[in-house]
Design a protein around this motif. Structure first.
Motif, PDB file in Angstrom:
ATOM      1  N   ALA A  73      -4.063  -6.798   6.285  1.00  0.00           N
ATOM      2  CA  ALA A  73      -5.170  -6.211   7.032  1.00  0.00           C
ATOM      3  C   ALA A  73      -6.126  -5.534   6.063  1.00  0.00           C
ATOM      4  CB  ALA A  73      -4.642  -5.175   8.027  1.00  0.00           C
ATOM      5  N   SER A  74      -7.403  -5.696   6.317  1.00  0.00           N
ATOM      6  CA  SER A  74      -8.376  -4.984   5.500  1.00  0.00           C
ATOM      7  C   SER A  74      -9.530  -4.513   6.375  1.00  0.00           C
ATOM      8  CB  SER A  74      -8.884  -5.868   4.352  1.00  0.00           C
ATOM      9  OG  SER A  74     -10.022  -6.584   4.735  1.00  0.00           O
ATOM     10  N   VAL A  75     -10.340  -3.637   5.791  1.00  0.00           N
ATOM     11  CA  VAL A  75     -11.506  -3.141   6.512  1.00  0.00           C
ATOM     12  C   VAL A  75     -12.635  -4.167   6.461  1.00  0.00           C
ATOM     13  CG1 VAL A  75     -10.946  -0.717   6.179  1.00  0.00           C
ATOM     14  CG2 VAL A  75     -12.301  -1.904   4.446  1.00  0.00           C
ATOM     15  N   GLY A  76     -12.477  -5.159   5.597  1.00  0.00           N
ATOM     16  CA  GLY A  76     -13.509  -6.186   5.457  1.00  0.00           C
ATOM     17  C   GLY A  76     -13.226  -7.368   6.359  1.00  0.00           C
ATOM     18  N   SER A 111       0.855  -1.191   0.000  1.00  0.00           N
ATOM     19  CA  SER A 111       0.000   0.000   0.000  1.00  0.00           C
ATOM     20  C   SER A 111       0.883   1.230   0.000  1.00  0.00           C
ATOM     21  CB  SER A 111      -0.887   0.026   1.252  1.00  0.00           C
ATOM     22  OG  SER A 111      -1.548   1.278   1.357  1.00  0.00           O
ATOM     23  N   ARG A 130      -0.551   4.175   0.663  1.00  0.00           N
ATOM     24  CA  ARG A 130      -1.368   5.123   1.434  1.00  0.00           C
ATOM     25  C   ARG A 130      -0.607   5.592   2.677  1.00  0.00           C
ATOM     26  NH1 ARG A 130      -5.972   5.270   4.791  1.00  0.00           N
ATOM     27  NH2 ARG A 130      -5.628   3.199   5.671  1.00  0.00           N
ATOM     28  N   GLU A 172      -6.039  -5.979   0.316  1.00  0.00           N
ATOM     29  CA  GLU A 172      -6.774  -6.670  -0.750  1.00  0.00           C
ATOM     30  C   GLU A 172      -7.462  -5.602  -1.589  1.00  0.00           C
ATOM     31  OE1 GLU A 172      -8.864 -10.564  -0.264  1.00  0.00           O
ATOM     32  OE2 GLU A 172     -10.634  -9.278  -0.333  1.00  0.00           O
ATOM     33  N   TYR A 173      -7.165  -5.620  -2.888  1.00  0.00           N
ATOM     34  CA  TYR A 173      -7.824  -4.705  -3.827  1.00  0.00           C
ATOM     35  C   TYR A 173      -8.635  -5.551  -4.799  1.00  0.00           C
ATOM     36  CZ  TYR A 173      -5.237  -0.330  -2.745  1.00  0.00           C
ATOM     37  OH  TYR A 173      -4.719   0.809  -2.158  1.00  0.00           O
TER      38      TYR A 173
HETATM   39  C1  LIG Z   1      -9.205  -0.173  -5.195  1.00  0.00           C
HETATM   40  C2  LIG Z   1      -9.636  -0.777  -3.863  1.00  0.00           C
HETATM   41  C3  LIG Z   1     -10.156  -2.058  -3.824  1.00  0.00           C
HETATM   42  C4  LIG Z   1     -10.497  -2.643  -2.591  1.00  0.00           C
HETATM   43  N1  LIG Z   1     -10.938  -3.937  -2.573  1.00  0.00           N
HETATM   44  C5  LIG Z   1     -11.086  -4.571  -1.395  1.00  0.00           C
HETATM   45  C6  LIG Z   1     -11.350  -5.974  -1.346  1.00  0.00           C
HETATM   46  O1  LIG Z   1     -11.436  -6.647  -2.355  1.00  0.00           O
HETATM   47  N2  LIG Z   1     -11.459  -6.557  -0.136  1.00  0.00           N
HETATM   48  C7  LIG Z   1     -11.340  -5.846   1.040  1.00  0.00           C
HETATM   49  O2  LIG Z   1     -11.451  -6.431   2.120  1.00  0.00           O
HETATM   50  N3  LIG Z   1     -11.099  -4.515   1.028  1.00  0.00           N
HETATM   51  C8  LIG Z   1     -10.958  -3.875  -0.150  1.00  0.00           C
HETATM   52  N4  LIG Z   1     -10.661  -2.532  -0.189  1.00  0.00           N
HETATM   53  C9  LIG Z   1     -10.585  -1.781   1.073  1.00  0.00           C
HETATM   54  C10 LIG Z   1      -9.227  -1.945   1.727  1.00  0.00           C
HETATM   55  O3  LIG Z   1      -9.309  -3.030   2.651  1.00  0.00           O
HETATM   56  C11 LIG Z   1      -8.857  -0.670   2.490  1.00  0.00           C
HETATM   57  O4  LIG Z   1      -8.771   0.394   1.571  1.00  0.00           O
HETATM   58  C12 LIG Z   1      -7.574  -0.805   3.270  1.00  0.00           C
HETATM   59  O5  LIG Z   1      -7.452   0.340   4.085  1.00  0.00           O
HETATM   60  C13 LIG Z   1      -6.363  -0.929   2.351  1.00  0.00           C
HETATM   61  O6  LIG Z   1      -5.179  -1.182   3.090  1.00  0.00           O
HETATM   62  P1  LIG Z   1      -4.181  -0.007   3.568  1.00  0.00           P
HETATM   63  O7  LIG Z   1      -4.865   0.697   4.715  1.00  0.00           O
HETATM   64  O8  LIG Z   1      -2.944  -0.715   4.003  1.00  0.00           O
HETATM   65  O9  LIG Z   1      -3.957   0.921   2.398  1.00  0.00           O
HETATM   66  C14 LIG Z   1     -10.341  -1.919  -1.408  1.00  0.00           C
HETATM   67  C15 LIG Z   1      -9.829  -0.604  -1.459  1.00  0.00           C
HETATM   68  C16 LIG Z   1      -9.478  -0.049  -2.664  1.00  0.00           C
HETATM   69  C17 LIG Z   1      -8.876   1.353  -2.701  1.00  0.00           C
END
Ligand SMILES: Cc1cc2nc3c(=O)[nH]c(=O)nc-3n(C[C@H](O)[C@H](O)[C@H](O)COP(=O)(O)O)c2cc1C
Length: 182
Positions: free
Chosen positions: A113-116, A12, A14, A78-79
């Motif tokens: 880590a993800s928000v999901g 990431s 970010r 995860e994107y």
């Molecule tokens: C382009 C994009 C696609 C995403 N797809 C998913 C996904 O498939 N599954 C998921 O759990 N979160 C998804 N997210 C949310 C991310 O979990 C969240 O943005 C997270 O903060 C990314 O990690 P970071 O904080 O290290 O950047 C997506 C976010 C973006 C910007």
């Protein structure tokens, strides 16, 4: 004196990345003979095979850092149910030129880590496919699918007590994995 240097690749860019924060908190759980280098991927150009014969300084730096490490830790978001393009770009860069991959044989582990609630499970599975092809022995268990939610960290940004036992077991397993493959 640290004996094992681990390259840490965060997928990431970010500023307030959850995955970068997680990487920082996890590093504190490692024993003193482990040190870490944060691999920079935000200044890499888009991979172009035409450049294999004359890589830019950023690519040479990336390849050198991976080559010098005794292991690689990936922290990936995860994107869209896969790994971010910036991570794949970095992996492709260091895998080339053909036959000169910097990843070859480096013991790896993946955390994300993800928000999901599925905590990057699908991204990690995709990453495992890539690392298998790159001949990187990758820690199988424990898997670590981290749901970035309230209470994961304490007030100082360390892993909070509720998750400490699991995180320490993951670190201990990776430490043993690196020592086995080093
Ligand atoms: C382009 C994009 C696609 C995403 N797809 C998913 C996904 O498939 N599954 C998921 O759990 N979160 C998804 N997210 C949310 C991310 O979990 C969240 O943005 C997270 O903060 C990314 O990690 P970071 O904080 O290290 O950047 C997506 C976010 C973006 C910007």
């Amino acid at each position: 004196m640290a004996q094992y240097q681990i390259a840490v690749v965060v997928g990431s860019l970010r500023k307030d990345s959850f995955n970068r924060k997680l990487a920082g908190a996890l590093e504190k759980l490692f024993p003193a003979d482990f040190s870490f280098i944060q691999v920079r991927i935000d200044d890499l150009p888009l991979y172009n095979q035409d450049d294999d014969s004359h890589p830019c300084a950023q690519v040479t730096r990336l390849k050198g850092e991976i080559a010098a490490a005794q292991g690689v830790l990936f922290f990936t978001p995860e994107y869209n149910r896969s790994i971010p393009g910036v991570l794949k770009n970095a992996i492709d860069h260091a895998s080339r030129p053909y036959g000169k991959s910097s990843w070859n044989g480096k013991p790896a582990a993946i955390m994300g880590a993800s928000v999901g609630p599925i905590g990057t499970a699908m991204a990690q599975q995709h990453l495992r496919n890539i690392l298998a092809y790159l001949n990187m022995p990758t820690l199988g268990q424990p898997e670590a699918f981290i749901h970035n939610k309230e209470g994961l960290y304490d007030a100082d940004g360390n892993i909070a007590e509720a998750s400490q036992k699991f995180m320490q077991s993951w670190v201990d397993a990776y430490v043993a994995w690196v020592k086995r493959h080093a």
